[in-house]
Each structure stands twice: as C-alpha cells, then as structure tokens.
Write an enzyme that holds these catalytic residues in place. Structure first.
Site, PDB file in Angstrom:
ATOM      1  N   TYR A   1      17.016   9.703  48.946  1.00  0.00           N
ATOM      2  CA  TYR A   1      15.576   9.458  48.821  1.00  0.00           C
ATOM      3  C   TYR A   1      15.389   7.994  48.415  1.00  0.00           C
ATOM      4  O   TYR A   1      16.032   7.518  47.480  1.00  0.00           O
ATOM      5  CB  TYR A   1      14.983  10.414  47.782  1.00  0.00           C
ATOM      6  CG  TYR A   1      13.607  10.008  47.342  1.00  0.00           C
ATOM      7  CD1 TYR A   1      12.582   9.918  48.269  1.00  0.00           C
ATOM      8  CD2 TYR A   1      13.336   9.691  46.017  1.00  0.00           C
ATOM      9  CE1 TYR A   1      11.313   9.521  47.879  1.00  0.00           C
ATOM     10  CE2 TYR A   1      12.074   9.296  45.621  1.00  0.00           C
ATOM     11  CZ  TYR A   1      11.067   9.206  46.558  1.00  0.00           C
ATOM     12  OH  TYR A   1       9.823   8.803  46.176  1.00  0.00           O
TER      13      TYR A   1
ATOM     14  N   LYS B   1       8.031  19.278  45.042  1.00  0.00           N
ATOM     15  CA  LYS B   1       8.197  19.746  46.414  1.00  0.00           C
ATOM     16  C   LYS B   1       8.224  21.280  46.467  1.00  0.00           C
ATOM     17  O   LYS B   1       7.250  21.907  46.126  1.00  0.00           O
ATOM     18  CB  LYS B   1       9.453  19.110  47.015  1.00  0.00           C
ATOM     19  CG  LYS B   1       9.524  17.577  46.824  1.00  0.00           C
ATOM     20  CD  LYS B   1       8.375  16.893  47.518  1.00  0.00           C
ATOM     21  CE  LYS B   1       8.418  15.372  47.536  1.00  0.00           C
ATOM     22  NZ  LYS B   1       8.863  14.625  46.412  1.00  0.00           N
TER      23      LYS B   1
ATOM     24  N   ARG C   1       6.344  15.592  22.454  1.00  0.00           N
ATOM     25  CA  ARG C   1       7.274  14.836  23.310  1.00  0.00           C
ATOM     26  C   ARG C   1       8.669  15.457  23.311  1.00  0.00           C
ATOM     27  O   ARG C   1       9.486  15.178  24.171  1.00  0.00           O
ATOM     28  CB  ARG C   1       7.311  13.364  22.882  1.00  0.00           C
ATOM     29  CG  ARG C   1       8.080  12.469  23.818  1.00  0.00           C
ATOM     30  CD  ARG C   1       7.712  10.990  23.744  1.00  0.00           C
ATOM     31  NE  ARG C   1       7.243  10.544  22.467  1.00  0.00           N
ATOM     32  CZ  ARG C   1       8.019  10.272  21.400  1.00  0.00           C
ATOM     33  NH1 ARG C   1       9.335  10.426  21.504  1.00  0.00           N
ATOM     34  NH2 ARG C   1       7.493   9.858  20.273  1.00  0.00           N
TER      35      ARG C   1
ATOM     36  N   ASP D   1      21.105  16.017  43.939  1.00  0.00           N
ATOM     37  CA  ASP D   1      19.657  16.154  44.098  1.00  0.00           C
ATOM     38  C   ASP D   1      19.440  17.323  45.054  1.00  0.00           C
ATOM     39  O   ASP D   1      19.746  17.243  46.248  1.00  0.00           O
ATOM     40  CB  ASP D   1      19.065  14.851  44.656  1.00  0.00           C
ATOM     41  CG  ASP D   1      17.536  14.899  44.732  1.00  0.00           C
ATOM     42  OD1 ASP D   1      16.994  15.992  44.928  1.00  0.00           O
ATOM     43  OD2 ASP D   1      16.913  13.826  44.624  1.00  0.00           O
TER      44      ASP D   1
END
Ligand code: PLP
Length: 381
Positions: A109, A205, A56, A180
């Site tokens: 978004y 993306k 992790r 972003d």
C-alpha cells in the site's frame, strides 16, 4: 480467550464474527456492548497497573472489538485498535530498532511505502524493497534484516506472498514478520497461524465494511510485542474514537456474508472481464493463469474481493471507464458494501511500476449481474 465467549477454539471464523466480543451473559443485560463516551475514569488510573485510567490508554468500547479480532486472527491475546490503518502500520514499524533494515514489498500500500521511506529519510531505519511474490529474492534480501513486511495480496498489484516459507526464512534470519492482512481479512488468510509475528489491518476496509469509519488494528500472540504496540498507541495518541469502534464491531458481524458475496462476484467478474475485448489484462489470484493462483489456493480461503484490470488505451481509456460507470462508485478505498473503481496511478504516491491504465475494482455486495452490466456499458463507451 474471551471470558464471555461461550465457544471453544473449534468454532468456525464465520461464527466467530457473530459470537465473539459479546458482553457477559447476565439476566436483562444487553446482548451488544454499549458505547462508552468518557475520557476519564474514577480512581487513580495507572495504566501500568492495568487500570483504564484515562481515555488514551483504554476504553471499554474497544475491548469487545479487540477480543473479537484477536480471536479471528487466531491470536492468543486481544488485538489493539488504532485511529487508522496507517497508525497501526506505524506502530508495527516502530518495532524496528534504530538502524535496522526493513524488507518490504515494492507494491505495498502506497501509504505504508511512503511512511517507511520517510522513516528511512529521517535515518531511523533503511528499507529494501522486493517483489514479494519472488520468494528467492525476498529470502536473499533477509540477510541482516530486522523486519520482513508482508502484504498479500498486495495493493493494488495483487501479488501473493508465500507466507509460511517467508515467515520461516525471516525467523531463521532473526527478523520479525509483520503481515498487512487488510486485503484478505482473517476469513481468507490468518498470517499469525502461518508464522507471522504481528498482523496489521486497515479496519476502514472489510472489517468495518461500510465506508463510514477510518480505523486500524494490530494483533499478535507475543505479550512483549503487544506491550510495545500498546505503548506506541498510548504515547503517540494513535487512538480510536469509541463510536467508530462500535461501528466496526457492528460491521464485523456481517463480515462472513459480505466476503462470501463479494468474493464470488470478484471471481465471476474476473472470468467475464478476461473475455472482454477492451481489457488487455485481468489481475486476480482466482484465475488459473494468474501467477499467484497456486499459492492462493494453498494458503487462502477464497481469492479476495479486489481485482484489477488494464484496459486497452492506457490512462485516458481507464479514466473514461471511471467517468462512465453509473453503479460502481469512482472513489478510492475498498472493502465496503458498495463497489468502488479507481485508476490507481491517479494517486501521486503510487509506485511507477503500477501500470498507468490499471483500474482497481473493489467488489461490493450488489447484484453481480448489475455490476457486470454497468462495467460493460462503461467499457464499450
Ligand atoms: N494497508 C492497506 C493494505 C491499505 O489498503 C490501507 C489503506 O488503503 C492502509 C493500510 C491504511 O489504512 P487507513 O487508510 O485506514 O489508514
């Protein structure tokens, strides 16, 4: 930055996508990093001491992708990969102190808007939404803000923010700037070099580019901010699977070629769609009449690979187009090798200022003429 990178800072970004994040050059060593499938590592494993310790905190498969993305964004430090774009968005929002104010584009978004609204509803911080293309309005709203959130071009309205001016104003106001950069990618805009403190990505993306992984990332040159972003990832478990990150690095290798092709196609389609009688409006910052054109020319290397159209006849006509295409895929998301089309208001979370009949087109790398022919037949139905 990367000890194994044979190049200096003068190398172009379209070379970096291929050359960054390579393993150390040793005789008979592989030229590609391996996938390491291990949740734990020999030793005491203290993440505080910079050891891997446990899956992790760290995974060797993340390192080359993080190095490559950090270099591409012009960051002084490796990026951080997350389990999704929205996990990276949340990590960045976690930098807002309790009770702070976040200034956000009203056409960010929708997932980022919903997440910020939920944090606000829980009393963590408050949100002021703005037209990010209206520099004066944004600056006026920065008073007392802890964070300015930039998305440029916005999803799906394709508004272009004046990043250098807004970043300087935010800095003066004492606000952190997060950008972003999903739509532009570092090949088209590098917000850290324009004054942003943190860049976030939906790696899902363009960076990964094949619609086969869900991943996110954040990059910064500030060691203190990076520590906080890393701590968020480790404690909230917003981690990525090694195989997904390996695929993302594989995808990154062709980013420059994919973007070159898809941007050129988006430009060509925007020009042609402007002349189509069924189309009332084309939104694309590469068209000289677009409100974002001058700004995009000044700050972007190209105009991106997403364009939006509003068809005559509103929602019903737009739906008909998505049902009639044969080559374009009627699906959400963007940034893959395949061209996607979606009526954005199908999504219940989409702001109501997004027109009902707006179709978002993510151009892929197919033959531009074929894409045009398919659109044309769908529009004339
Ligand atoms: N940011 C932008 C601009 C996006 O378009 C998306 C997803 O569509 C996200 C963030 C969220 O990324 P993900 O779907 O990888 O969680």
């Amino acid at each position: 930055m990367s000890p194994s990178s044979p190049h200096g800072p003068a190398v172009s970004p379209d070379t970096l996508v291929v050359s960054a994040g390579r393993p150390v050059r040793e005789h008979d060593a592989p030229v590609n990093p391996p996938i390491v499938l291990s949740s734990t590592y020999f030793g005491t494993g203290s993440p505080v001491a910079g050891e891997r310790g446990y899956g992790r905190y760290s995974n060797p498969t993340w390192d080359p992708f993080e190095e490559a993305l950090g270099e591409l964004e012009g960051a002084a430090l490796p990026a951080l990969v997350y389990g999704s774009g929205l996990a990276a968005v949340m990590a960045a929002l976690s930098l807002v102190p309790a009770g702070g104010v976040v200034v956000m584009p009203r056409h960010s978004y929708q997932g980022s808007l919903l997440l910020a609204a939920e944090e606000a509803a829980n009393g963590r911080f408050s949100v002021r939404t703005v037209d990010i293309a209206d520099t004066r309005e944004v600056i006026a709203q920065l008073d007392g803000a802890a964070m300015l959130w930039i998305e440029s071009p916005t999803n799906p309205m394709l508004e272009v923010a004046d990043i250098p001016v807004l970043a300087a104003a935010a800095r003066d106001a004492g606000a952190l700037v997060v950008a972003d950069n999903t739509f532009a990618t570092p090949l088209v805009t590098r917000p850290l070099l324009l004054g942003a403190d943190v860049v976030v990505h939906s790696v899902t993306k363009y960076l990964a580019g094949h619609s086969d992984v869900v991943l996110g990332a954040a990059a910064t040159s500030d060691p203190g901010l990076r520590d906080q972003l890393l701590r968020y990832r480790s404690l909230h478990g917003a981690v990525a699977g090694p195989f997904e990150v390996w695929l993302a690095l594989r995808g990154l290798r062709t980013l420059a070629l994919r973007i070159e092709r898809s941007q050129a196609t988006a430009m060509e389609l925007a020009r042609r769609l402007r002349e189509a009688p069924q189309v009332e409006k084309v939104r694309y910052p590469g068209l000289p009449e677009d409100p974002g054109y001058a700004r995009a020319q000044a700050q972007m290397n190209g105009f991106g690979s997403v364009l939006c159209i509003e068809v005559a006849g509103g929602a019903a006509a737009a739906e008909k187009v998505t049902e009639s295409v044969r080559l374009w895929l009627p699906a959400t998301s963007l940034g893959g090798v395949e061209s996607l089309i979606e009526r954005r208001r199908r999504q219940p979370g989409e702001p109501h200022t997004v027109p009902e009949g707006l179709l978002r087109l993510s151009t892929g790398i197919e033959n531009p003429g074929d894409l045009w022919n398919d659109l044309q037949q769908a529009l004339t139905r």
